[in-house]
Scaffold this active site. Structure first.
Site, PDB file in Angstrom:
ATOM      1  N   GLU A   1       0.807  -1.187  -0.049  1.00 21.64           N
ATOM      2  CA  GLU A   1      -0.049   0.128  -0.066  1.00 21.64           C
ATOM      3  C   GLU A   1       0.891   1.314   0.021  1.00 21.64           C
ATOM      4  O   GLU A   1       0.412   2.201  -0.537  1.00 21.64           O
ATOM      5  CB  GLU A   1      -0.933   0.263   1.230  1.00 21.64           C
ATOM      6  CG  GLU A   1      -1.989  -1.165   1.239  1.00 21.64           C
ATOM      7  CD  GLU A   1      -2.938  -0.753   0.117  1.00 21.64           C
ATOM      8  OE1 GLU A   1      -2.597  -0.493  -1.074  1.00 21.64           O
ATOM      9  OE2 GLU A   1      -4.134  -1.002   0.312  1.00 21.64           O
TER      10      GLU A   1
ATOM     11  N   THR B   1      -5.453   6.801  -5.569  1.00 22.17           N
ATOM     12  CA  THR B   1      -5.445   6.936  -4.156  1.00 22.17           C
ATOM     13  C   THR B   1      -4.403   8.209  -3.910  1.00 22.17           C
ATOM     14  O   THR B   1      -5.051   8.871  -3.017  1.00 22.17           O
ATOM     15  CB  THR B   1      -4.959   5.607  -3.506  1.00 22.17           C
ATOM     16  OG1 THR B   1      -5.850   4.712  -3.905  1.00 22.17           O
ATOM     17  CG2 THR B   1      -5.387   5.692  -1.859  1.00 22.17           C
TER      18      THR B   1
HETATM   19  N1  HSE Z   1      -8.565   4.423   3.472  1.00 21.33           N
HETATM   20  C1  HSE Z   1      -8.039   4.396   2.099  1.00 21.33           C
HETATM   21  C2  HSE Z   1      -8.428   5.946   1.164  1.00 21.33           C
HETATM   22  C3  HSE Z   1      -8.463   3.374   1.025  1.00 21.33           C
HETATM   23  O1  HSE Z   1      -9.706   5.835   1.432  1.00 21.33           O
HETATM   24  O2  HSE Z   1      -7.676   6.667   0.846  1.00 21.33           O
HETATM   25  C4  HSE Z   1      -7.911   3.343  -0.162  1.00 21.33           C
HETATM   26  O3  HSE Z   1      -8.328   2.395  -1.081  1.00 21.33           O
END
Ligand code: HSE
Length: 309
Positions: free
Chosen positions: A131, A183
């Site tokens: 991530e 993201t």
């Molecule tokens: N919690 C993270 C975001 C998840 O919303 O940025 C990304 O998939």
């Protein structure tokens, strides 16, 4: 204990945040999922073979699955070599945990090959390195449900504190408009400060959602699916978002919102017929603005990564 010579898995998509629980709540779904196969190699190191058309990096340090595997390998006593074949069915940048599926799938499969030497919590810790490659930060709200299955609460990531939650049967409608939202971009536009009155609403909703899930109280689940912090900022990245949500609720959805960092939008329903109706209404908005989209009607995946052979 005998260990297999290769391991094939299905690594599922996940819906992070569950509307109000930014970075702390997420659930796995039955569809879509990536297909991955891992085996040992004579040479040490990681060989990544992409069996799809997404043209993702094969350099292990730049590949989310590779980064997760590297973290796992650092904790092995002896150097090993892995060959990892990835057939992605979850489109990168779709908001349903594509990077998490690769990172989590890789370490779960490798652990099986190694004779199950690591705990689920260890695997989450390794996979979070993927991530970091994908979005610049470690977060576990896709990784944890992918590995544990079901709905998970991540109370803390340093140190890791993962709480699997019970949930009543829920149908999930996911509509993925064919635009890409990175993201890292969706995180960079967020406000770094929040007002106390908004924080109060948000933690009320998170607590309400967790209680609703534990008590199978559909009405409480629906009332708690509200986000006053993240959605108002991020929804501008998704054309038609407000109308999609409005129509889905009118069609009977309990509630829903942006899946992860988007652009996918998810809605929860009590039964399949409603989930179908909700899908129809959500699709109609994207059709009216000629935005191509994919739709999934699925359920919560309580198993997480699944071993095929
Ligand atoms: N919690 C993270 C975001 C998840 O919303 O940025 C990304 O998939």
């Amino acid at each position: 204990m005998s260990v297999p010579s290769s391991v094939t898995i299905h690594s599922p998509a996940t819906v992070a945040n569950m509307v109000c629980g930014f970075d702390v709540l997420g659930f796995a779904v039955k569809e879509p999922y990536d297909i991955m196969r891992i085996c040992f190699t004579e040479d040490t190191g990681i060989t990544i073979i992409n069996e799809d058309d997404f043209n993702l990096p094969t350099d292990p340090e730049k590949n989310v699955a590779g980064a997760a595997l590297l973290a796992l390998m650092e904790e092995l006593k002896e150097p090993v070599g892995f060959e990892l074949r990835i057939n992605k069915q979850i489109k990168p940048g779709s908001g349903v945990g594509s990077s998490a599926a690769s990172a989590a799938g890789a370490v779960v499969a490798a652990n099986k090959l190694l004779g199950d030497i690591f705990s689920k919590e260890d695997l989450v810790r390794f996979a979070m390195n993927g991530e970091k490659v994908a979005s610049g930060v470690k977060h576990a709200d896709n990784i944890a449900p992918c590995i544990y299955g079901g709905v998970t609460l991540i109370r803390s990531i340093f140190p890791l504190d993962i709480i699997p939650l019970q949930a009543p049967p829920l149908f999930v409608t996911i509509v993925h408009p064919q635009i890409e939202v990175r993201t890292s971009d969706a995180r960079s536009i967020l406000k770094q400060q929040v007002l106390l009155k908004d924080a109060i609403k948000q933690w009320g909703n998170i607590a309400g959602l967790v209680a609703g899930l534990q008590q199978s109280d559909y009405s409480l689940i629906g009332r708690s699916l509200e986000d006053v912090l993240i959605e108002p900022v991020r929804s501008i990245l998704i054309p038609g978002f407000d109308l999609v949500k409005q129509k889905a609720k009118k069609a009977g959805a309990l509630g829903g919102g942006i899946s992860g960092s988007g652009p996918s939008i998810f809605m929860l329903s009590k039964d399949e017929a409603t989930a179908q109706e909700v899908a129809k209404e959500m699709k109609s908005v994207f059709e009216s603005i000629s935005l191509e989209h994919h739709t999934y009607i699925t359920t919560i995946n309580t198993e997480g990564v699944k071993f095929i052979n």
